[in-house]
Structures are given as C-alpha cells and as structure tokens.
Design an enzyme around this catalytic site. Structure first.
Site, PDB file in Angstrom:
ATOM      1  N   GLY A   9       0.859  -1.171   0.000  1.00  0.00           N
ATOM      2  CA  GLY A   9       0.000   0.000   0.000  1.00  0.00           C
ATOM      3  C   GLY A   9       0.895   1.220   0.000  1.00  0.00           C
ATOM      4  O   GLY A   9       1.208   1.784   1.043  1.00  0.00           O
ATOM      5  N   LEU A  10       1.344   1.565  -1.206  1.00  0.00           N
ATOM      6  CA  LEU A  10       2.354   2.629  -1.304  1.00  0.00           C
ATOM      7  C   LEU A  10       1.727   3.951  -1.743  1.00  0.00           C
ATOM      8  O   LEU A  10       2.180   4.601  -2.673  1.00  0.00           O
ATOM      9  CB  LEU A  10       3.466   2.194  -2.264  1.00  0.00           C
ATOM     10  CG  LEU A  10       4.175   0.882  -1.869  1.00  0.00           C
ATOM     11  CD1 LEU A  10       5.127   0.421  -2.975  1.00  0.00           C
ATOM     12  CD2 LEU A  10       4.935   1.038  -0.547  1.00  0.00           C
ATOM     13  N   MET A  13       0.950   7.734   2.485  1.00  0.00           N
ATOM     14  CA  MET A  13       1.523   7.363   3.776  1.00  0.00           C
ATOM     15  C   MET A  13       2.494   6.198   3.656  1.00  0.00           C
ATOM     16  O   MET A  13       3.591   6.221   4.209  1.00  0.00           O
ATOM     17  CB  MET A  13       0.410   6.993   4.766  1.00  0.00           C
ATOM     18  CG  MET A  13      -0.458   8.149   5.194  1.00  0.00           C
ATOM     19  SD  MET A  13       0.439   9.396   6.145  1.00  0.00           S
ATOM     20  CE  MET A  13       0.670   8.550   7.705  1.00  0.00           C
ATOM     21  N   VAL A  74      -3.179   0.787   3.698  1.00  0.00           N
ATOM     22  CA  VAL A  74      -4.251   1.020   2.721  1.00  0.00           C
ATOM     23  C   VAL A  74      -5.445   1.636   3.447  1.00  0.00           C
ATOM     24  O   VAL A  74      -5.425   1.809   4.664  1.00  0.00           O
ATOM     25  CB  VAL A  74      -4.668  -0.289   2.005  1.00  0.00           C
ATOM     26  CG1 VAL A  74      -3.461  -0.952   1.346  1.00  0.00           C
ATOM     27  CG2 VAL A  74      -5.348  -1.274   2.954  1.00  0.00           C
ATOM     28  N   SER A 128       0.469   9.010  13.371  1.00  0.00           N
ATOM     29  CA  SER A 128       0.031  10.395  13.211  1.00  0.00           C
ATOM     30  C   SER A 128       1.168  11.254  12.696  1.00  0.00           C
ATOM     31  O   SER A 128       2.335  10.966  12.937  1.00  0.00           O
ATOM     32  CB  SER A 128      -0.478  10.970  14.528  1.00  0.00           C
ATOM     33  OG  SER A 128      -0.838  12.324  14.325  1.00  0.00           O
ATOM     34  N   LYS A 182      -5.118   6.274  18.996  1.00  0.00           N
ATOM     35  CA  LYS A 182      -5.005   7.118  17.793  1.00  0.00           C
ATOM     36  C   LYS A 182      -6.330   7.821  17.526  1.00  0.00           C
ATOM     37  O   LYS A 182      -6.366   9.004  17.175  1.00  0.00           O
ATOM     38  CB  LYS A 182      -4.585   6.271  16.579  1.00  0.00           C
ATOM     39  CG  LYS A 182      -4.630   7.007  15.228  1.00  0.00           C
ATOM     40  CD  LYS A 182      -3.693   8.207  15.223  1.00  0.00           C
ATOM     41  CE  LYS A 182      -3.399   8.846  13.885  1.00  0.00           C
ATOM     42  NZ  LYS A 182      -4.416   9.141  12.932  1.00  0.00           N
ATOM     43  N   HIS A 185      -6.664  10.552  20.025  1.00  0.00           N
ATOM     44  CA  HIS A 185      -5.749  11.613  19.586  1.00  0.00           C
ATOM     45  C   HIS A 185      -6.443  12.489  18.536  1.00  0.00           C
ATOM     46  O   HIS A 185      -6.426  13.716  18.617  1.00  0.00           O
ATOM     47  CB  HIS A 185      -4.470  10.988  19.007  1.00  0.00           C
ATOM     48  CG  HIS A 185      -3.647  11.914  18.168  1.00  0.00           C
ATOM     49  ND1 HIS A 185      -3.998  12.255  16.875  1.00  0.00           N
ATOM     50  CD2 HIS A 185      -2.507  12.599  18.424  1.00  0.00           C
ATOM     51  CE1 HIS A 185      -3.112  13.108  16.389  1.00  0.00           C
ATOM     52  NE2 HIS A 185      -2.198  13.321  17.309  1.00  0.00           N
ATOM     53  N   ASN A 186      -7.050  11.853  17.556  1.00  0.00           N
ATOM     54  CA  ASN A 186      -7.726  12.625  16.508  1.00  0.00           C
ATOM     55  C   ASN A 186      -8.901  13.418  17.077  1.00  0.00           C
ATOM     56  O   ASN A 186      -9.145  14.556  16.665  1.00  0.00           O
ATOM     57  CB  ASN A 186      -8.201  11.708  15.384  1.00  0.00           C
ATOM     58  CG  ASN A 186      -7.059  11.243  14.502  1.00  0.00           C
ATOM     59  OD1 ASN A 186      -5.907  11.223  14.926  1.00  0.00           O
ATOM     60  ND2 ASN A 186      -7.362  10.867  13.275  1.00  0.00           N
ATOM     61  N   GLU A 189      -7.574  16.385  18.647  1.00  0.00           N
ATOM     62  CA  GLU A 189      -7.181  17.304  17.564  1.00  0.00           C
ATOM     63  C   GLU A 189      -8.409  18.107  17.081  1.00  0.00           C
ATOM     64  O   GLU A 189      -8.311  19.316  16.850  1.00  0.00           O
ATOM     65  CB  GLU A 189      -6.587  16.457  16.432  1.00  0.00           C
ATOM     66  CG  GLU A 189      -6.178  17.178  15.180  1.00  0.00           C
ATOM     67  CD  GLU A 189      -5.762  16.169  14.093  1.00  0.00           C
ATOM     68  OE1 GLU A 189      -4.987  15.225  14.382  1.00  0.00           O
ATOM     69  OE2 GLU A 189      -6.226  16.312  12.948  1.00  0.00           O
ATOM     70  N   LYS A 260     -13.315  13.301   8.276  1.00  0.00           N
ATOM     71  CA  LYS A 260     -13.177  11.960   7.712  1.00  0.00           C
ATOM     72  C   LYS A 260     -13.703  10.866   8.631  1.00  0.00           C
ATOM     73  O   LYS A 260     -13.855   9.731   8.212  1.00  0.00           O
ATOM     74  CB  LYS A 260     -11.709  11.683   7.357  1.00  0.00           C
ATOM     75  CG  LYS A 260     -11.255  12.522   6.155  1.00  0.00           C
ATOM     76  CD  LYS A 260     -10.237  11.819   5.282  1.00  0.00           C
ATOM     77  CE  LYS A 260      -8.882  11.831   5.915  1.00  0.00           C
ATOM     78  NZ  LYS A 260      -7.795  11.479   4.997  1.00  0.00           N
ATOM     79  N   ARG A 287     -18.489  21.213  13.377  1.00  0.00           N
ATOM     80  CA  ARG A 287     -18.139  20.979  11.970  1.00  0.00           C
ATOM     81  C   ARG A 287     -19.385  20.593  11.191  1.00  0.00           C
ATOM     82  O   ARG A 287     -19.598  21.070  10.073  1.00  0.00           O
ATOM     83  CB  ARG A 287     -17.108  19.853  11.851  1.00  0.00           C
ATOM     84  CG  ARG A 287     -15.721  20.259  12.279  1.00  0.00           C
ATOM     85  CD  ARG A 287     -14.699  19.297  11.694  1.00  0.00           C
ATOM     86  NE  ARG A 287     -13.416  19.393  12.385  1.00  0.00           N
ATOM     87  CZ  ARG A 287     -12.325  18.734  12.008  1.00  0.00           C
ATOM     88  NH1 ARG A 287     -12.356  17.936  10.964  1.00  0.00           N
ATOM     89  NH2 ARG A 287     -11.194  18.874  12.672  1.00  0.00           N
TER      90      ARG A 287
END
Ligand code: NBP
Length: 474
Positions: A9-10, A13, A74, A128, A182, A185-186, A189, A260, A287
C-alpha cells in the site's frame, strides 16, 4: 535479498513510511496493488536506501526475513480486510501483520483475534503526523502482543519522531489499544482546532482585529504556554493572503468544515463508554453544523446582538488566551479520561503518562503542553482527572475569571463558542457541590418508578407519587 520490513500500500503514507525505514538503514520490501506505483517509487526514491520491490504478493512475502514484519498502509475498512485475506495465507506462525491505517479499534480487535488463531501477530498501529511525519518521524501508537513489540518496537522507535532524544513510539497495549488511542488523539485534535477557531472568531469580531493582526497574536501565543504545532500553523494560515483576490485567505475559504470520521468515532465510543468528552463532541457537531448550508440559510434572519468591538482589545486578547488555555486543559482532561475508560473496559493497562510522551512530537497535537501532562501522571499515575493535578488546577484557577468574561462577551455579542462554553460548563459541573441531577432522578422516579438513592441512607427508594407520597425502600 532479505528485507527486514515490508510495506504494502504505497500511497501517500505507505510510500513515505517505507522511505523512512529505508533511510534508517532497514532493507525495506515494497508492494502495491497497482504495480506501476511500485516501479515509479523505485525510479524516484530507489537511491535512498535498500529497497526490495515485488510485483506479486508471493514475491513480496518471500522477500521478508522471518519473523516477517508486513506493514499494510491502505484505506481502512474493506480494503484492509481484503489485503489481510490476501497475505495471511502466505504467512507462517510468528509473522506480524501491522496495520498502519486509521482502522476502527473494534475492527482491529476482531482481526487480531482471528489472526491469533493461526499463530500470526496482528498489530493495529496508529500513525500520526500526515505525509510529512511518515517520512521524517511520525508519532507511532502500536497495539498488539508484547512479543510482537519486542520484534518490531526498536524499528518503530528508530523511525519515529524524537523529543529530547525520547522516541515518540511505545507499546500502547494489547489488540486494539493502539488504534483506540489514535482515535482519541484525533478527537483531541478536533477539539483543539475548534477552540483555536473560536479564539480567532472572538478576536476578529469582538476584538476587532484583522486576520493579519490575529496571526501576530497567535505567533506571540506560540512562544508561551500554548506553544504547539496547531497554534504555529494557525498564524501561518491567518497571515496568508489569497493569491487570486489579494484578500485574507481565511475570508475566501468556504466556511463548511469537513471530516473523515475519527472524531465522530471518538464521540460514538465515548457515548458507549459513558465518558463525557463534551469538547470533542462540540467540535464534531460544530463541523457538522457548519456544513448544513440549508439550516444556516433558513436561520439567517433570526435576531441577535450586533457584534461590537470590546473597549480594550489588548486586554481582551489576553483573556482569550486564558480561556483557550483553560478550555484546552479541560479537553485534554476529557480525552485522557476516555483513554483510561477504554483501557479499563478492554483490559489494556495503558500507561497514561506515556501517551503524552509519544504525542510530544511527530503528531498534529504536538505541543509543549504535553510534557506537563506527562509530569502530572508521573507525579500521580492514579490521577483521576488532569484538573486535579496541582499545577493544572492552579492554572485553571488563575484563568477562570478571564474564561468567564470571554464566554460572557461571546454570549453578549452573539458569537458561538460551543467549545469554550462546554469546557467551562464541564469545569463548573465537576466542581459543583450539588448538581441538578437530583431533580432528574426525582423526575425519573415520578414517571417511570426508576428509583433513586438518598444522601442520608443506603439503598434505593421509590416514592409513591400519586398516593400519600410516602417512600418505599427497595
Ligand atoms: P492513499 O489513498 O494515498 O493510498 C491508498 C493505498 O491503498 C494505495 O496504495 C492503494 O493501492 C491501496 N489500496 C486501496 Br485504497 N484499496 C486496496 C485494496 N483493496 N487492495 C490493495 N490495495 C488497496 O492513502 P493514504 O493517505 O496513504 O492512507 C493510507 C491509510 O493511512 C489510511 O487508512 C489513512 O486513514 C491512514 N492515514 C493517513 C494519514 C494522512 O495524513 N494521509 C495519516 C495517518 C493515517 P492502489 O495504488 O493500487 O490504488
């Protein structure tokens, strides 16, 4: 050649994470569904380190030393399941599949349990720092078994961001713990960005400052206790002039914020855990409200005060800084309580202070402030809330009058500050001697015989409301 780690999955990221491994001297295997992408990356970055490119899953797996470390980068959801299904049958017991995407932690728990059956380690790894972080040092939050961390951790610590020489990577806990933190964390944020946006709105429409002046104010704040990546880039964005129109950039951007989904997940899970993260919830709802053009158009003519500049903008700006800082402490207190609640619910035994350590660098919420959270938990690992830490308590106490003034000014001027006011309400609710929850219990008992507990006796009670109103002990 035997690669020490492989990335499949290039995309944005995955490619940068692979380059980061290779640049640190780890021979890195590369694989991508669309093989042209692998070739293009080899052509462009192949000189940066030792890469072992493959066009097929079999070749890719064969190119990895054992135990294999296979990173999947991915899209979360069905794509991740498809890639796991493709690779798991090719692996052997002891090998590791590491999911670096933004998976939901419940999916990670499910995948970990399933792969454990076949002797594979599944590591749900929060990453992150975006594109730049992936390349130059992200904050990394791996979950999974201690055994997998022993084989993988040193590599992650090597490629992660460092603050004072300390890596921004640690073993968070078993199965979904990494993706859970994570997610929080988001969420934090989201809350940070909402508070920053409210501070800007207040400075602009109650302070009377221009975007360029507000950029300067944020720059000053960034040299103090609010020193952080988000405050720094707020100054950049506010100072930016739109090339096409010559107007302040912030005035030409449509005022409908997108998302997202990790903020929404945080709130959904917080509801399930029963842990109040009102700052994150208000940020997610703010939002979503901003995106409801239909509602906003329908309400445009509703009455409200005119927005007049305050008499002393400089002292107001100072108060906004205090309100922002106090609200930020509340929002982090809520976030940390949510991590503690998740850890308790799922038996993860997460070291709360360590989360502050690995978020000091690499990630979007990186800030000086996090060092303070680290030391608060170092002094007292059982801290029930950050607000009870003596240093934070002193700061919030010092800020509270200014905080109230700012919220009052916002209300008086008709400027919406859901983040500031929710944080203040949380603060006042926590410190209240008595909450009106007593009345709510009375109402519940009245209409639904839900019973209540008393302040002066043990047990649960029901009052016979319709008859002689006597109490019945249950
Ligand atoms: P990109 O959109 O840049 O890349 C997506 C990659 O997934 C491509 O390599 C694509 O292969 C591959 N892929 C997909 Br989509 N479906 C696949 C399938 N069914 N089988 C095999 N490969 C498949 O995404 P990105 O921004 O690199 O994000 C990757 C993950 O990292 C996501 O989970 C994201 O939430 C997370 N993340 C992103 C950031 C960020 O700042 N962007 C930060 C932290 C975490 P292809 O080339 O063949 O289409």
């Amino acid at each position: 050649a035997a690669a020490q780690i492989g990335v499949t999955g290039l995309g944005v990221m995955g490619r940068n994470l692979a380059r980061n491994f290779a640049r640190h001297g780890y021979p890195t295997a590369l694989h991508n569904r669309t093989t042209a992408r692998t070739d293009a990356i080899m052509a462009e970055f192949g000189h940066e380190g030792t890469f072992v490119p493959s066009h097929t899953a079999q070749e890719f797996v064969a190119s990895l030393e054992r135990p294999r470390r296979l990173v999947i980068m991915v899209n979360a959801g069905a794509a991740t399941d498809a890639v796991i299904e493709e690779f798991a049958p090719l692996l052997e017991p002891g090998d590791m599949i590491i999911d670096g995407g933004n998976a939901h932690f419940a999916d990670t728990r499910r995948r970990e349990a399933a792969l454990r059956e076949s002797g594979l380690h599944f590591v749900g790894m929060g990453v992150s720092g975006g594109e730049e972080g992936a390349l130059n040092g992200p904050s990394i939050m791996p979950g999974g078994s201690a055994e997998s961390y022993a084989a993988l951790g040193p590599m992650l610590e090597t490629i992660s961001a460092k603050v004072d020489g300390v890596p921004c990577a640690t073993h968070v806990g078993p199965d979904g713990a990494g993706h859970f933190v994570k997610m929080v964390h988001n969420g934090i944020e989201y809350a940070d960005m909402q508070l920053i946006a409210e501070a800007y709105d207040l400075l602009r429409y109650a302070g009377g400052y221009s975007p360029a002046q507000i950029a300067d104010i944020f720059r000053t704040w960034n040299s103090g206790r609010l020193d952080s990546y988000l405050i720094e880039i707020t100054a950049e964005v506010l100072a930016h002039t739109d090339a096409k129109t010559g107007r302040p950039f912030v005035d030409v951007v449509a005022d409908a914020a997108e998302q997202k989904g990790t903020g929404r997940w945080t709130v959904q899970i917080a509801l399930d855990l029963g842990t109040p993260v009102s700052g994150i919830a208000e940020a997610v709802f703010a939002r979503s409200l901003s995106g409801h053009g239909d509602l906003r158009a329908a309400a445009r003519d509703l009455a409200g005060p005119s927005r007049e500049a305050v008499a002393d903008p400089d002292s107001f700006a100072d108060k906004v800084e205090q309100a922002l800082y106090a609200s930020k402490i509340v929002s982090y207190a809520q976030g940390w309580n949510m991590i503690a609640a998740g850890s308790e619910e799922y038996g993860w035994d997460i070291d709360l202070g360590q989360m502050a350590v690995i978020w000091r660098g690499g990630c979007i919420i990186r800030a000086k402030f996090l060092d303070r959270i680290r030391s608060a938990y170092e002094s007292n690992p059982q801290l029930p809330t950050l607000l009870a830490d003596p240093d934070f308590a002193a700061e919030v106490t010092a800020a509270q009058n200014a905080w109230r003034d700012v919220v009052a000014t916002a209300v008086g001027s008709g400027i919406p500050v859901p983040g500031f006011s929710a944080a203040l309400a949380y603060y006042d609710a926590l410190r209240a001697d008595r909450l009106p929850a007593a009345l709510i219990q009375g109402l519940r008992d009245f209409f639904g015989a839900h019973t209540y507990r008393r302040t002066d006796a043990d047990g649960s009670y029901h009052t016979l409301w319709a008859e002689d109103r006597s109490e019945v002990s249950r």
